[in-house]
Design a protein around this motif. Structure first.
Motif, mmCIF file in Angstrom:
data_model
loop_
_atom_site.group_PDB
_atom_site.id
_atom_site.type_symbol
_atom_site.label_atom_id
_atom_site.label_comp_id
_atom_site.label_asym_id
_atom_site.label_seq_id
_atom_site.Cartn_x
_atom_site.Cartn_y
_atom_site.Cartn_z
ATOM 1 N N ARG A 36 0.813 -1.096 0.002
ATOM 2 C CA ARG A 36 -0.007 0.002 0.117
ATOM 3 C C ARG A 36 0.861 1.181 -0.011
ATOM 4 O O ARG A 36 0.359 2.498 0.114
ATOM 5 C CB ARG A 36 -0.963 -0.172 1.181
ATOM 6 N N ILE A 305 -5.880 -7.274 3.593
ATOM 7 C CA ILE A 305 -6.797 -7.274 2.240
ATOM 8 C C ILE A 305 -6.457 -6.062 1.290
ATOM 9 O O ILE A 305 -6.224 -6.584 0.076
ATOM 10 C CB ILE A 305 -8.312 -7.065 2.703
ATOM 11 N N ALA A 306 -6.071 -5.030 1.595
ATOM 12 C CA ALA A 306 -5.810 -4.059 0.770
ATOM 13 C C ALA A 306 -4.393 -4.237 0.222
ATOM 14 O O ALA A 306 -4.152 -4.318 -1.079
ATOM 15 C CB ALA A 306 -5.699 -2.528 1.554
ATOM 16 N N GLY A 307 -3.631 -4.612 0.702
ATOM 17 C CA GLY A 307 -2.103 -4.968 0.025
ATOM 18 C C GLY A 307 -2.083 -6.158 -0.438
ATOM 19 O O GLY A 307 -1.302 -6.272 -1.302
ATOM 20 N N GLY A 308 -3.066 -7.243 -0.523
ATOM 21 C CA GLY A 308 -3.258 -8.385 -1.357
ATOM 22 C C GLY A 308 -2.742 -9.352 -0.727
ATOM 23 O O GLY A 308 -2.570 -10.347 -1.507
ATOM 24 N N GLN A 311 -6.680 -12.936 0.804
ATOM 25 C CA GLN A 311 -7.961 -13.146 -0.328
ATOM 26 C C GLN A 311 -9.407 -13.652 0.247
ATOM 27 O O GLN A 311 -9.319 -14.188 1.330
ATOM 28 C CB GLN A 311 -7.395 -13.573 -1.385
ATOM 29 N N PHE A 350 -11.942 -6.669 7.783
ATOM 30 C CA PHE A 350 -10.740 -6.019 7.738
ATOM 31 C C PHE A 350 -9.662 -6.316 8.847
ATOM 32 O O PHE A 350 -8.553 -5.771 8.750
ATOM 33 C CB PHE A 350 -10.699 -4.374 7.274
ATOM 34 N N GLN A 387 -5.984 0.596 9.103
ATOM 35 C CA GLN A 387 -6.745 1.695 8.326
ATOM 36 C C GLN A 387 -7.667 2.418 9.121
ATOM 37 O O GLN A 387 -7.961 3.620 9.150
ATOM 38 C CB GLN A 387 -7.292 1.287 7.153
ATOM 39 N N ARG B 510 -11.177 -6.215 -1.626
ATOM 40 C CA ARG B 510 -9.903 -5.279 -1.879
ATOM 41 C C ARG B 510 -9.913 -3.838 -2.169
ATOM 42 O O ARG B 510 -9.651 -2.825 -1.886
ATOM 43 C CB ARG B 510 -8.839 -6.223 -2.771
ATOM 44 N N SER B 513 -11.428 -2.154 0.495
ATOM 45 C CA SER B 513 -10.524 -1.557 1.490
ATOM 46 C C SER B 513 -9.596 -0.488 0.798
ATOM 47 O O SER B 513 -9.181 0.349 1.512
ATOM 48 C CB SER B 513 -9.574 -2.705 1.772
ATOM 49 N N LEU B 514 -9.479 -0.385 -0.345
ATOM 50 C CA LEU B 514 -8.493 0.686 -0.981
ATOM 51 C C LEU B 514 -9.526 2.104 -0.763
ATOM 52 O O LEU B 514 -8.996 3.132 -0.330
ATOM 53 C CB LEU B 514 -8.281 0.616 -2.447
ATOM 54 N N HIS B 516 -11.753 2.596 1.356
ATOM 55 C CA HIS B 516 -11.692 2.789 2.858
ATOM 56 C C HIS B 516 -10.519 3.646 3.127
ATOM 57 O O HIS B 516 -10.408 4.489 4.148
ATOM 58 C CB HIS B 516 -12.060 1.560 3.710
ATOM 59 N N LEU B 517 -9.372 3.297 2.652
ATOM 60 C CA LEU B 517 -8.056 3.878 2.735
ATOM 61 C C LEU B 517 -8.111 5.442 2.515
ATOM 62 O O LEU B 517 -7.527 6.196 3.230
ATOM 63 C CB LEU B 517 -6.806 2.861 2.205
ATOM 64 N N HIS B 520 -11.492 7.220 4.815
ATOM 65 C CA HIS B 520 -11.080 7.209 6.093
ATOM 66 C C HIS B 520 -9.603 7.719 6.592
ATOM 67 O O HIS B 520 -9.261 8.627 6.963
ATOM 68 C CB HIS B 520 -11.169 5.806 6.641
ATOM 69 N N ASP B 521 -8.779 6.762 6.093
ATOM 70 C CA ASP B 521 -7.300 6.927 6.506
ATOM 71 C C ASP B 521 -6.673 8.222 5.859
ATOM 72 O O ASP B 521 -6.196 9.030 6.547
ATOM 73 C CB ASP B 521 -6.469 5.597 6.363
#
Lengths: 413, 556
Positions: A36, A305-308, A311, A350, A387, B510, B513-514, B516-517, B520-521
């Protein structure tokens, strides 16, 4: 055979790799991408509380399972000290520490707490008074100075938003933060912008600009703009891609390589080979066939999850993408999310991650170590929604440092 | 209270109401339309986008099939640029009755629905992702239609003929003088102002809400709201509309439209057209059915699930909603209920909107003594003069021709800054959802992750620097004292979330989540004071939060 392999090149993986390289283990970093890092704003967030140190002490005392409690305050200090010295050496110093948070304006005009920030953002500290000028370019779609200023005003901050004119002869086909970072590296471009800021400044003593002030020597860009405008200049992170994130990655990469490590980006780890409670080898995706990598020890810094690194599927399955470990998560997809997107409570899914013991070794539901030669760092750790809790970057650096030291100790034994 | 007088008042800003107001205006009748939300806010904006060939109804509902077949030809002529000529196939899968094909062809011939059998290998060459086990394939004239663009085009055409089209005008009461409906009391949801609209005649084209309007006028119309759920998948696995060749049932159609493929639909009776939601069971069911048409369907990334409410008119007891005819009905309240001055139009399909409007306006014109005939089937909607169908590469081609890469606000759907500004200034968008409906902003894979911030900022900048002037198309009388961009942004993200939650797994988690990043973040939207994210005062409250149109959609 390599001594160690670090899976993942986000902040936690990079920090682990640096520690292991400097300990003489010549790590190989295998990663799909940079996690990220190119999304985050480049600040190091530890906890959102105003009194950061008190907040940390409370977390450590009250939440024994929290990674911060396991790492401990002195190792957190040591990790951040190493990070700071790395950045100073790269002429991209960070300010701040674990004492108190600083509030910086976001690209929405919100005030956001952070512990460590690049010196290029320091004048954004909301404790500093005076009138603010927020300036940007129409061509940059990821930063809206008038919106930022209007929202700051609504919170009682004396702020004004303004668009600058793109210096003549600088037309490009498309403008991203990266385009602007490259333009700011050109002296005549910054001189033009600096002069415009000087004219437009009025009574403003501080000027906020999008965080696109060069990739290689941002401090120099800030100093030049300050000299030309007569005001203090600071960066505000834009929407991704993040230029401050790119700077961090390139500084880490150079240091890891210089210390004997190797970076192999674009090599997603797809499966593992193990014998008993030891991981023997990893397979990464390559053009023609999978590539096999053996090592004595491994850092799993694959991200959340965001970083991959994690899954999910339609039947409700949740697993880690490198080793294929099935992970605990709320039963059934219906329980994964809150009814609103933006809520005070985060979304349960998350928090999915790999459960570990105090040394950050992965454990199963019986509490037994799954692989004795593997440690986990960063957002891959279970029970954290970095996050939502605004601590993902602090956690990444500290846990990366701590897990790598732990692994280093195990390998030496 | 403001008094307005018009010859005809049309209630409902969906396809039918808009078609009627255009038809009225073209016949020289002074007409006005009121819609409680934005245009297409109801069922028109929530369907899969199929321009029916009629094939679907040849056996279950021959009357509707005939109407569809007729209107398919007309709409292709008067509004080709809103229609992508995908063509359609009816295919017999191993789960379908092998004999249905023969009945289907015979019924097509009887109802005038053009059909041609295609050899299975030819069908598979045309659509390689189709289930290779299909036994028969029939080609029909199905197509993909953009109901949003069409609605805005029809409204524009109506205005050119002098009609008034008002969105965010909510009918709170109907006024009767004896046995005649003479006026409607409407609330302008933006200003809170109450207006009395006197009309020589009123057309109730409120679709699934027609029963509610009729009740205000003291007459009973039983609309049975049938909820249909759809899922948009992030891929056009087929470029032709694919139907199961069987008696119409749930989950038996895939429509490729713009950059996605939509699978539809379910049919669930709901008690109230304002309260419905998408359930996990429906999502599972649709994916399983999709798998039968296109193997691997479940593994594509789902972008969004939503539901629309069919305006089915129930004039007799039927066993299920599917058994209710899709054909439309004109209810003459003078003959039916002894109440004059009002006509209700119920049932029908998007494909037949023009015909419905024509027949309704024929009755009204006669009542008003106007003899000019309908011309909506002849006159092309402005902007369609070239006679060319929409094609998938259209937006990209525009961006390439104009070299406007740097101007893209929504990269997923290729929407430029100019289009967004146009939607705000000329289109009078009251919020980002309105911009979405008129441009498709935020409808792609990231579901507003990047563009919502940009659109909110543009909205604020425009409204701060150039306050709206006077006239029907304005939003606010003056620039807001406190910026509302953040509240719009907050509202839009929460609204998009409703359609995302039922289909959250894999890459879409995913993506969330992005997003949300980012919000939010990185941007810290939660750190802004509540008065910025939620407007407390009536004057600046978001019109979309009004209980009259804040449809309740939670139900995972």
């Amino acid at each position: 055979m390599r001594d160690v392999i670090v899976i993942g090149a986000g902040l936690s993986g990079l920090m682990s790799a640096l520690v292991l390289a400097e300990a003489g283990y010549r790590p190989l970093v295998l990663a799909r991408g940079y996690g990220r890092t190119h999304w985050l704003g480049g600040t190091i967030d530890v906890l959102p509380q105003a009194d950061l140190r008190q907040g940390l002490i409370r977390v450590i005392e009250e939440q024994a399972q929290h990674p911060y409690a396991r790492i401990g305050l002195s190792d957190m200090e040591a990790a951040l000290k190493r990070f700071r010295s790395l950045m100073v050496a790269a002429r991209y110093p960070y300010v701040g520490g674990l004492e108190r948070n600083v509030w910086l304006p976001t690209a929405l005009g919100a005030l956001r707490p952070t512990a460590l920030l690049p010196a290029t953002m320091a004048a954004g500290d909301m404790r500093l008074g005076g009138e603010l000028l927020i300036a940007g370019f129409h061509e940059l779609r990821d930063f809206f100075p008038r919106l930022i200023a209007a929202n700051l005003q609504a919170q009682g901050v004396d702020a004004r938003g303004l668009y600058l004119t793109l210096p003549h002869g600088r037309r490009r086909r498309e403008y991203t933060p990266r385009t602007f970072a490259e333009l700011f590296e050109q002296r005549d471009f910054r001189e033009d912008v600096g002069r415009q800021l000087g004219y437009a400044r009025g009574m403003a003593t501080r000027i906020g600009l999008p965080a696109v002030l060069g990739l290689e020597a941002p401090l120099q860009v800030v100093q030049d703009l300050q000299q030309l405008s007569g005001a203090q200049v600071f960066e505000i992170p834009t929407l991704p891609p993040s230029i401050p994130g790119m700077r961090l990655v390139s500084i880490f990469e150079r240091a890891i390589t210089a210390a004997g490590g190797r970076m192999q980006i674009g090599s997603a780890v797809v499966r593992a080979e193990h014998g008993g409670d030891r991981l023997d080898a990893l397979y990464s995706e390559a053009a023609a066939r999978e590539q096999r990598h053996e090592a004595r020890g491994f850092v799993l810094a694959t991200g959340g999850i965001a970083g991959g690194g994690i899954q999910t599927d339609y039947q409700g399955g949740v697993w880690d993408t490198a080793l294929g470990l099935r992970l605990q998560s709320p039963a059934g997809r219906a329980e994964w999310f809150q009814s609103g997107f933006l809520q005070e409570l985060g979304h349960p899914i998350f928090e999915a991650g790999i459960t570990t013991n105090a040394r950050f070794q992965p454990i199963n539901c019986m509490g037994e170590v799954i692989f004795a030669n593997v440690v986990v760092a960063g957002s891959a750790l279970a029970g954290r929604d970095g996050q939502q809790q605004r601590n993902s970057s602090g956690l990444a650096l500290c846990s990366g440092w701590y897990a790598a030291h732990g692994l280093s100790g195990m390998l030496a034994a | 209270m403001q008094h307005i007088t018009t010859d005809v008042l049309v209630i409902g800003g969906g396809a039918t109401g808009l078609g009627a107001v255009r038809d009225l205006a073209m016949r020289g009748i002074r007409a006005m339309l009121v819609e409680k939300g934005d245009l297409t806010h109801g069922t028109t904006g929530r369907y899969h986008g199929l321009l029916h060939s009629g094939g679907r109804y040849v056996i279950s509902d021959p009357q509707s099939a005939r109407e569809c077949a007729h209107e398919n030809v007309v709409l292709r002529r008067i509004m080709p640029s809103y229609i992508e000529d995908t063509g359609g196939l009816f295919v017999t899968t191993p789960w379908d009755d092998a004999d249905y094909g023969e009945q289907f062809v015979a019924a097509c011939q009887e109802t005038g629905v053009a059909v041609e059998e295609l050899a299975v290998d030819a069908a598979l060459r045309r659509e390689p992702a189709l289930n290779p086990k299909i036994s028969r394939a029939f080609e029909v004239a199905d197509a993909a239609a953009d109901s949003f663009f069409a609605a805005y085009g029809i409204a524009h055409a109506a205005r050119q003929y002098g009609a008034t089209v008002l969105n965010y005008h909510y009918v709170v009461d109907m006024v009767r003088k004896g046995e005649r409906v003479v006026a409607a009391i409407v609330e302008d949801l933006r200003s809170g102002e109450i207006k009395r609209i006197e009309a020589g005649y009123i057309l109730n084209a409120a679709g699934a809400w027609a029963g509610k309007i009729a009740a205000l006028a003291g007459v009973s119309v039983t609309v049975r709201p049938g909820k249909g759920t759809m899922i948009a998948m992030n891929h056009r696995m087929v470029n032709t509309v694919i139907n199961r060749c069987k008696y119409p049932h749930d989950g038996d159609i895939v429509v490729p439209i713009h950059t996605v493929a939509v699978i539809g639909t379910t049919d669930v009776h709901v008690a109230d057209p304002d309260v419905f939601g998408v359930t996990a069971d429906e999502v599972t069911f649709l994916l399983e059915e999709g798998e039968k048409l296109i193997p691997g369907f479940r593994r594509y990334r789902a972008l969004r699930a939503w539901a629309g409410v069919r305006p089915l008119y129930k004039d007799r007891e039927v066993s299920s909603d599917r058994a209710i005819s899709r054909a439309f009905k004109l209810l003459r309240h003078d003959e039916r209920d002894g109440v004059g001055g009002m006509l209700s139009i119920v049932g029908g399909k998007w494909t037949t909107y023009r015909l419905m409007a024509e027949q309704a306006v024929d009755v009204i014109a006669q009542e008003l003594g106007v003899t000019r005939p309908c011309r909506t089937h002849e006159e092309v909607i402005p902007g369609n003069e070239e006679g060319k169908h929409f094609w998938l590469g259209h937006n990209l081609s525009c961006v390439e021709t104009e070299g406007s890469y740097g101007e893209l606000i929504c990269e997923c759907e290729l929407i430029t800054r100019e289009q967004v500004i146009d939607a705000i200034v000329a289109g009078g968008a009251a919020n980002i959802d309105d911009i979405r409906r008129s441009t498709r902003l935020g409808m792609g894979p990231c579901q507003g992750g990047f563009c919502a911030y940009r659109a909110a900022a543009l909205w604020d900048e425009i409204r701060h620097t150039q306050p709206a002037g006077s006239g029907a198309r304005t939003i606010l009388d003056q620039a807001p004292a406190v910026p509302v961009g953040v509240a719009l942004l907050h509202h839009f993200l929460q609204a998009r979330w409703k359609g995302l939650r039922p289909i959250m797994w894999g890459e879409q988690v995913r993506q969330a989540s992005l997003d949300h990043l980012i919000y939010h973040d990185l941007l810290g939207i939660d750190l802004l004071p509540a008065e910025l994210t939620h407007r407390p005062d009536r004057a600046s409250r978001l019109v979309t939060e009004h209980p009259a149109i804040a449809t309740e959609e939670h139900a995972v």
